[in-house]
Scaffold this motif. Structure first.
Motif, PDB file in Angstrom:
ATOM      1  N   UNK A 157       0.967  -1.093   0.070  1.00  0.00           N
ATOM      2  CA  UNK A 157       0.115  -0.128  -0.070  1.00  0.00           C
ATOM      3  C   UNK A 157       0.824   1.020  -0.014  1.00  0.00           C
ATOM      4  N   UNK A 158       1.123   1.848  -1.045  1.00  0.00           N
ATOM      5  CA  UNK A 158       2.137   2.942  -1.324  1.00  0.00           C
ATOM      6  C   UNK A 158       1.322   4.179  -1.743  1.00  0.00           C
ATOM      7  N   UNK A 159       1.959   5.130  -1.002  1.00  0.00           N
ATOM      8  CA  UNK A 159       1.516   6.616  -1.371  1.00  0.00           C
ATOM      9  C   UNK A 159       2.769   7.369  -1.633  1.00  0.00           C
ATOM     10  N   UNK A 160       2.771   7.992  -2.701  1.00  0.00           N
ATOM     11  CA  UNK A 160       3.753   9.156  -3.213  1.00  0.00           C
ATOM     12  C   UNK A 160       3.389  10.533  -3.241  1.00  0.00           C
ATOM     13  N   UNK A 161       3.953  11.278  -2.495  1.00  0.00           N
ATOM     14  CA  UNK A 161       3.657  12.576  -2.455  1.00  0.00           C
ATOM     15  C   UNK A 161       4.983  13.396  -3.233  1.00  0.00           C
ATOM     16  N   UNK A 162       4.191  13.891  -4.329  1.00  0.00           N
ATOM     17  CA  UNK A 162       5.183  14.474  -5.428  1.00  0.00           C
ATOM     18  C   UNK A 162       4.970  16.060  -5.434  1.00  0.00           C
ATOM     19  N   UNK A 163       5.984  16.840  -5.791  1.00  0.00           N
ATOM     20  CA  UNK A 163       5.948  18.203  -6.170  1.00  0.00           C
ATOM     21  C   UNK A 163       6.913  18.526  -7.382  1.00  0.00           C
ATOM     22  N   UNK A 164       6.703  19.096  -8.368  1.00  0.00           N
ATOM     23  CA  UNK A 164       7.374  19.501  -9.579  1.00  0.00           C
ATOM     24  C   UNK A 164       7.817  18.219 -10.274  1.00  0.00           C
ATOM     25  N   UNK A 165       8.993  18.202 -10.626  1.00  0.00           N
ATOM     26  CA  UNK A 165       9.658  17.110 -11.170  1.00  0.00           C
ATOM     27  C   UNK A 165       9.977  15.969 -10.354  1.00  0.00           C
ATOM     28  N   UNK A 166       9.616  15.996  -9.172  1.00  0.00           N
ATOM     29  CA  UNK A 166       9.554  15.123  -8.273  1.00  0.00           C
ATOM     30  C   UNK A 166       8.392  13.954  -8.675  1.00  0.00           C
ATOM     31  N   UNK A 231      -7.610  21.839  -3.400  1.00  0.00           N
ATOM     32  CA  UNK A 231      -6.777  22.900  -3.345  1.00  0.00           C
ATOM     33  C   UNK A 231      -6.095  23.075  -2.144  1.00  0.00           C
ATOM     34  N   UNK A 232      -5.053  23.980  -2.139  1.00  0.00           N
ATOM     35  CA  UNK A 232      -4.142  23.927  -0.740  1.00  0.00           C
ATOM     36  C   UNK A 232      -2.770  23.437  -0.880  1.00  0.00           C
ATOM     37  N   UNK A 233      -2.722  22.719   0.398  1.00  0.00           N
ATOM     38  CA  UNK A 233      -1.161  22.133   0.284  1.00  0.00           C
ATOM     39  C   UNK A 233      -1.153  20.748   0.966  1.00  0.00           C
ATOM     40  N   UNK A 234      -0.175  20.065   0.885  1.00  0.00           N
ATOM     41  CA  UNK A 234      -0.228  18.687   1.413  1.00  0.00           C
ATOM     42  C   UNK A 234       0.061  18.590   2.936  1.00  0.00           C
ATOM     43  N   UNK A 235      -1.073  19.035   3.408  1.00  0.00           N
ATOM     44  CA  UNK A 235      -1.193  19.104   4.812  1.00  0.00           C
ATOM     45  C   UNK A 235      -1.611  17.848   5.397  1.00  0.00           C
ATOM     46  N   UNK A 236      -1.229  17.750   6.800  1.00  0.00           N
ATOM     47  CA  UNK A 236      -1.879  16.580   7.419  1.00  0.00           C
ATOM     48  C   UNK A 236      -3.374  16.170   7.102  1.00  0.00           C
ATOM     49  N   UNK A 237      -4.301  17.261   7.045  1.00  0.00           N
ATOM     50  CA  UNK A 237      -5.632  17.076   7.033  1.00  0.00           C
ATOM     51  C   UNK A 237      -5.819  16.556   5.727  1.00  0.00           C
ATOM     52  N   UNK A 238      -5.138  17.264   4.558  1.00  0.00           N
ATOM     53  CA  UNK A 238      -5.482  16.931   3.238  1.00  0.00           C
ATOM     54  C   UNK A 238      -4.990  15.500   3.142  1.00  0.00           C
ATOM     55  N   UNK A 239      -3.557  15.334   3.601  1.00  0.00           N
ATOM     56  CA  UNK A 239      -3.323  13.942   3.289  1.00  0.00           C
ATOM     57  C   UNK A 239      -4.164  12.653   3.756  1.00  0.00           C
ATOM     58  N   UNK A 240      -4.663  12.806   5.070  1.00  0.00           N
ATOM     59  CA  UNK A 240      -5.428  12.102   5.533  1.00  0.00           C
ATOM     60  C   UNK A 240      -7.076  11.949   4.789  1.00  0.00           C
ATOM     61  N   UNK A 241      -7.184  13.184   4.319  1.00  0.00           N
ATOM     62  CA  UNK A 241      -8.709  13.155   3.675  1.00  0.00           C
ATOM     63  C   UNK A 241      -8.729  12.291   2.345  1.00  0.00           C
ATOM     64  N   UNK A 242      -7.470  12.466   1.678  1.00  0.00           N
ATOM     65  CA  UNK A 242      -7.114  11.868   0.620  1.00  0.00           C
ATOM     66  C   UNK A 242      -6.718  10.076   0.677  1.00  0.00           C
ATOM     67  N   UNK A 260       9.738  19.266   1.453  1.00  0.00           N
ATOM     68  CA  UNK A 260      10.284  18.296   2.556  1.00  0.00           C
ATOM     69  C   UNK A 260       9.980  18.923   4.009  1.00  0.00           C
ATOM     70  N   UNK A 261      10.344  20.236   4.039  1.00  0.00           N
ATOM     71  CA  UNK A 261      10.447  20.979   5.358  1.00  0.00           C
ATOM     72  C   UNK A 261       9.013  21.152   5.592  1.00  0.00           C
ATOM     73  N   UNK A 262       7.814  21.254   4.887  1.00  0.00           N
ATOM     74  CA  UNK A 262       6.520  21.081   5.091  1.00  0.00           C
ATOM     75  C   UNK A 262       5.891  19.758   5.444  1.00  0.00           C
ATOM     76  N   UNK A 263       6.108  19.056   4.396  1.00  0.00           N
ATOM     77  CA  UNK A 263       5.350  17.521   4.363  1.00  0.00           C
ATOM     78  C   UNK A 263       5.714  16.647   5.615  1.00  0.00           C
ATOM     79  N   UNK A 264       7.157  16.621   5.906  1.00  0.00           N
ATOM     80  CA  UNK A 264       7.444  15.609   6.914  1.00  0.00           C
ATOM     81  C   UNK A 264       7.031  15.851   8.085  1.00  0.00           C
TER      82      UNK A 264
END
Length: 387
Positions: A157-166, A231-242, A260-264
């Motif tokens: 069960x894999x979740x990949x959080x990506x941004x830009x060319x990530x 819309x928004x950012x990859x916050x804890x609330x957003x990640x859990x909602x998805x 990284x600084x935000x998501x970790x």
């Protein structure tokens, strides 16, 4: 499941065991070909590759994929989906290198696709996106890195959080899962400033419609008026909602340093343990003065002198990574990740003070004997180094 039964499902494991048993009985003095092992290692893990830009594929207005071909038409070395190659370049007369994740499938050995997004104010990425040309000859390392799926430890069960060319390593992983028909769930959550920045958007939407294992969610921070998605950012609330319940999921994180600084910390809020988070570092910290341990009041613009023992000296601002300053002044050191992990760019600090951010991953012996990873090291005073 026992260790033996687990190993038996690995392709060709039983065959290798049989060959090992036969060799143990018969023995060998390797007289027939003393260099066979060394040649095979070089073939699978070459120090350098010569590649040709076969095609430039425009992904967005600010991003492209470079299709890199072997110079002699032979199959390229194998790699794990998620790994990178280090491209050696000359930009504005400066010899440098940058790592780029491979976005093509490991099964496509005729080429490597590397996907690059032009970063405003960047040194290498604008050149890669705007000035490279088909037919250009490049040197690279072989495939490297530990940012890939491990079936024994990462689960299904894999979740990949990506941004830009990530998103590049995510695309390689998705293609690999399809080709191998792996029984996995893969959830890509792609954070972008606008829909125009989303690399592989149409391809990802098509693949998600075609394959049940794949879920793709876009999260836009600066949406247009007619955008109706997340819309928004990859916050804890957003990640859990998805994603729903995060227990048992393996998280991969790849994108700009700010992501990284935000998501970790957001994943920590959800209770995701560190062992369930895989992070692909993406260059040195852009603002080292904001990190714990930076001397209070020290401006990043302050200049210091770096003396390279027996070879000369140069000046640099304290806010510039040491490796960048070395290259800018004509001093080379072997490097690959440029993120503090591979340790190839280690230099010895003979005198003076150097700031090593947490991502430098220095070993105890490095700290004891004065070694630093130049790609993420920042000179705080006049220093003398040995390359």
């Amino acid at each position: 499941m026992s260790t033996k039964s687990t190993l038996n499902v690995i392709a060709a494991y039983d065959k290798v065991c049989a060959e090992k048993a036969e060799l143990a009985q018969e023995g060998s003095n390797f007289a027939a070909d003393r260099n066979a092992v060394a040649r095979q290692i070089r073939k699978l893990h070459p120090k350098r590759l010569t590649l040709t830009v076969g095609e430039i594929i425009r992904e967005t207005s600010t991003a492209c994929s470079l299709r890199l071909l072997s110079d002699d038409g032979s199959p390229l070395p194998p790699f794990q989906a998620g790994q990178y190659i280090n491209l050696f370049l000359t930009v504005d007369g400066v010899e440098t290198a940058r790592p780029f994740a491979i976005s093509s499938a490991p099964q496509s050995r005729d080429y490597y696709d590397v996907t690059v997004r032009s970063v405003p104010g960047g040194f290498v990425s604008p050149y890669m996106v705007g000035e490279m040309f088909e037919g250009q000859i490049l040197q690279s390392s072989g495939p490297m890195g530990s940012f890939y799926y491990n079936p024994l430890f990462h689960g299904g069960d894999l979740v990949f959080l990506a941004g830009g060319s990530g998103v590049a390593p995510a695309m390689s992983m998705i293609r690999d899962i399809i080709n191998k028909k792996r029984p996995l769930n893969f959830h890509l959550i792609y954070g972008s400033r606008s829909t125009d920045d989303i690399i592989f958007r149409q391809q990802l939407q098509a693949l998600a419609e075609q394959h049940d294992f794949l879920t793709v969610d876009e999260v836009i921070s600066e949406p247009d008026a007619d955008y109706t998605g997340h819309t928004g950012y990859l916050s804890a609330e957003m990640i859990q909602r998805l994603t729903g319940d995060v227990d048992g999921k393996m998280f991969y994180l790849c994108g700009p340093n700010a992501m990284y600084d935000f998501c970790k910390p957001e994943l920590e809020k959800l209770g995701v343990p560190g062992r369930r988070v895989r992070i692909e570092a993406n260059g040195p910290p852009p603002a080292p003065q904001k990190l714990t341990g930076w001397p209070q009041g020290l401006e990043t613009s302050k200049e210091v002198t770096v003396t390279v023992r027996g070879r000369g000296q140069f000046k640099m601002p304290v806010g510039e990574p040491l490796l960048n300053a070395m290259e800018r002044n004509g001093y080379q050191a072997e490097n690959a990740c440029r993120s503090g992990e591979c340790s190839l760019c280690r230099v010895k600090v003979l005198s003076g003070d150097v700031f090593n951010p947490p991502q430098s991953h220095l070993r105890s012996s490095d700290r004891t004997f004065g070694w630093t990873h130049a790609c993420v090291a920042f000179a705080l005073s006049d220093i003398e180094i040995l390359i």
